[in-house]
Write a protein that holds these residues in place. Structure first.
Motif, PDB file in Angstrom:
ATOM      1  N   ARG A  15       0.790  -1.225   0.000  1.00  0.00           N
ATOM      2  CA  ARG A  15       0.000   0.000   0.000  1.00  0.00           C
ATOM      3  C   ARG A  15       0.828   1.283   0.000  1.00  0.00           C
ATOM      4  N   PRO A  16       1.822   1.406   0.914  1.00  0.00           N
ATOM      5  CA  PRO A  16       2.607   2.653   0.899  1.00  0.00           C
ATOM      6  C   PRO A  16       3.298   2.902  -0.441  1.00  0.00           C
TER       7      PRO A  16
ATOM      8  N   GLU B  11       2.442   6.206  -2.628  1.00  0.00           N
ATOM      9  CA  GLU B  11       3.507   7.166  -2.914  1.00  0.00           C
ATOM     10  C   GLU B  11       3.630   7.520  -4.392  1.00  0.00           C
ATOM     11  N   LEU B  12       3.092   6.660  -5.250  1.00  0.00           N
ATOM     12  CA  LEU B  12       3.178   6.933  -6.688  1.00  0.00           C
ATOM     13  C   LEU B  12       2.416   8.200  -7.057  1.00  0.00           C
ATOM     14  N   GLY B  13       1.407   8.542  -6.241  1.00  0.00           N
ATOM     15  CA  GLY B  13       0.624   9.753  -6.481  1.00  0.00           C
ATOM     16  C   GLY B  13      -0.225   9.682  -7.741  1.00  0.00           C
ATOM     17  N   ILE B  14      -0.661   8.487  -8.116  1.00  0.00           N
ATOM     18  CA  ILE B  14      -1.540   8.346  -9.287  1.00  0.00           C
ATOM     19  C   ILE B  14      -2.786   7.571  -8.874  1.00  0.00           C
ATOM     20  N   ASP B  15      -3.786   7.614  -9.742  1.00  0.00           N
ATOM     21  CA  ASP B  15      -4.980   6.794  -9.526  1.00  0.00           C
ATOM     22  C   ASP B  15      -4.615   5.339  -9.750  1.00  0.00           C
ATOM     23  N   TYR B  16      -4.934   4.485  -8.806  1.00  0.00           N
ATOM     24  CA  TYR B  16      -4.636   3.071  -9.010  1.00  0.00           C
ATOM     25  C   TYR B  16      -5.731   2.213  -8.393  1.00  0.00           C
ATOM     26  N   GLU B  17      -5.734   0.944  -8.778  1.00  0.00           N
ATOM     27  CA  GLU B  17      -6.604  -0.030  -8.124  1.00  0.00           C
ATOM     28  C   GLU B  17      -5.791  -1.299  -7.913  1.00  0.00           C
ATOM     29  N   VAL B  18      -6.110  -2.019  -6.865  1.00  0.00           N
ATOM     30  CA  VAL B  18      -5.519  -3.341  -6.668  1.00  0.00           C
ATOM     31  C   VAL B  18      -6.651  -4.337  -6.871  1.00  0.00           C
TER      32      VAL B  18
ATOM     33  N   PRO C 115       8.924  -8.725  -5.013  1.00  0.00           N
ATOM     34  CA  PRO C 115       8.976  -7.506  -4.192  1.00  0.00           C
ATOM     35  C   PRO C 115       8.206  -6.358  -4.838  1.00  0.00           C
ATOM     36  N   PRO C 116       7.185  -5.820  -4.142  1.00  0.00           N
ATOM     37  CA  PRO C 116       6.367  -4.746  -4.725  1.00  0.00           C
ATOM     38  C   PRO C 116       7.154  -3.463  -4.941  1.00  0.00           C
ATOM     39  N   GLU C 117       8.323  -3.347  -4.311  1.00  0.00           N
ATOM     40  CA  GLU C 117       9.167  -2.156  -4.496  1.00  0.00           C
ATOM     41  C   GLU C 117       9.548  -1.968  -5.960  1.00  0.00           C
TER      42      GLU C 117
ATOM     43  N   ASP D 187     -10.869  -0.259   4.661  1.00  0.00           N
ATOM     44  CA  ASP D 187     -10.095   0.985   4.818  1.00  0.00           C
ATOM     45  C   ASP D 187      -9.080   1.199   3.695  1.00  0.00           C
ATOM     46  N   TRP D 188      -9.280   0.487   2.600  1.00  0.00           N
ATOM     47  CA  TRP D 188      -8.436   0.721   1.421  1.00  0.00           C
ATOM     48  C   TRP D 188      -9.331   0.594   0.199  1.00  0.00           C
ATOM     49  N   PRO D 189     -10.036   1.694  -0.143  1.00  0.00           N
ATOM     50  CA  PRO D 189     -11.057   1.610  -1.206  1.00  0.00           C
ATOM     51  C   PRO D 189     -10.480   1.233  -2.568  1.00  0.00           C
ATOM     52  N   GLU D 190      -9.176   1.448  -2.738  1.00  0.00           N
ATOM     53  CA  GLU D 190      -8.559   1.064  -4.024  1.00  0.00           C
ATOM     54  C   GLU D 190      -8.418  -0.446  -4.159  1.00  0.00           C
TER      55      GLU D 190
END
Ligand code: UDP
Ligand code: MG
Length: 326
Positions: A28-29, A33-40, A102-104, A61-64
């Motif tokens: 999530r972080p 941090e990408l500062g764009i619209d996203y969805e998971v 790794p999501p990084e 608590d994570w609507p995306e």
């Protein structure tokens, strides 16, 4: 959240009650941090543990975090297909739910794709040190074979951690594949591609859901979906046996002329055995294909959607968090 986010992250999830909270905590972080619209897009592949409840909690608590749930377990590739079919993003990243990918690396994939205008960015495993010896050997054999089938376009050691552009996703969606194996189809598309190297980490919690049976199935699906090479092998074997038969015929003829025809039993027997064996191999290979043609003709769906949070919202204007949890 807009309906056309810039990034979708597709995550097949099957009985990941231990791993999922840790994955979300780390993912999530990075996305925020990408500062764009996203969805998971979390695709619950018919989990039978607490995963569905957990996913609902995460979404609160994570609507995306979008939820798609299969009515039953349909397999990793089917879950990926559902995610790709239903993702809205301009770019779609597929990632495992156990933090082995790794999501990084997601921001790196995205910026590489944008800078160089790429349609595919493969996550390439630099090192499989954390995988078991058995997994490394079977994976090595698998990728070696697949490179021979798909050609040099296929990067070795690229699994299902990758980024696809919207055109690439649409191209994949347009394919009539019944049992898609994306790690082969994507290189086969041949769209402009790049690579991001990562270290395959250890599964963060829980156990693998890829036992030997599922691995063999994936390998069989890969080979038969993708190539007529086994059939060609049968043809070569047939040709070889035909040549051997010709030799045997010549041998028999010479023996006949020399008057030694009675002790022909051994050559007959060997010939019979040989042809019998070759025929069996060919029939077996044909059976593989016929079986697949059969299942395609039946047009069985690769998965059954039990729930999609996006549809629920469209229908009722709100989401119920209770009645969809089994
Ligand atoms: N998975 C799935 N359906 C299955 C098996 C696995 O959706 O039938 C998911 C699983 O939750 C994980 C990913 O596919 O996110 C990869 O599976 P796993 O980690 O068990 O495989 P491995 O990394 O050991 O090859
Ligand atoms: Mg894994």
């Amino acid at each position: 959240m807009s309906t056309a986010p810039q990034l979708s992250v597709v995550m097949p999830i099957y009985n990941e009650q231990e791993a999922l909270p840790l994955t979300v905590e780390r993912l999530r972080p990075i996305l925020d941090e990408l500062g764009i619209d996203y969805e998971v897009v979390g695709v619950d592949d018919g989990s039978t543990d607490a995963t569905p409840v957990l996913m609902q909690k995460i979404r609160q608590d994570w609507p995306e975090f979008r939820i798609i749930r299969f009515a039953r377990n349909s397999g990793h590739q089917a879950a990926l297909k559902a995610g790709l079919d239903r993702a809205f993003g301009d770019y779609v990243v597929s990632i495992d739910a156990d933090l082995q990918d790794p999501p990084e690396k997601i921001p790196e994939m995205l910026s590489l794709a944008r800078e160089q205008n790429l349609d595919i960015v493969y996550g390439v495993r630099g090192d499989r040190g954390t995988d078991s010896f058995f997994k490394r050997r079977t994976a090595g054999a698998y990728y070696g074979l697949m490179r021979r089938l798909v050609g040099k376009r296929m990067p070795s050691q690229a699994g299902d951690y990758r980024l696809l552009s919207r055109p690439a996703v649409d191209a994949l969606k347009a394919l009539p594949e019944h049992q898609p194996v994306y790690r082969l189809l994507v290189p086969w598309l041949g769209f402009p591609s790049g690579e991001v190297v990562y270290v395959r980490e250890e599964r963060v919690a829980g156990a693998t859901h890829y036992p030997l049976g599922k691995m063999v199935r994936l390998a069989l699906d890969s080979v038969t979906n993708f190539s007529a090479a086994p059939l060609r092998l049968a043809t070569w074997l047939g040709l070889f046996s035909f040549l051997v038969c010709l030799g045997l015929v010549a041998y028999t003829a010479i023996e006949h002329v020399l008057g030694n025809t009675v002790p022909g039993w051994s050559s007959l027997f060997i010939g019979m055995l040989f042809i019998g064996a070759v025929q069996l191999i060919c029939v077996g290979l044909l059976g593989e294909y016929v079986g697949r043609i059969y299942s395609a003709v039946q047009a069985r769906p690769a998965y059954f959607i039990g729930y999609d949070s996006a549809e629920e919202r469209a229908r009722t204007g709100a989401e119920k968090f209770t009645d969809c949890v089994r």
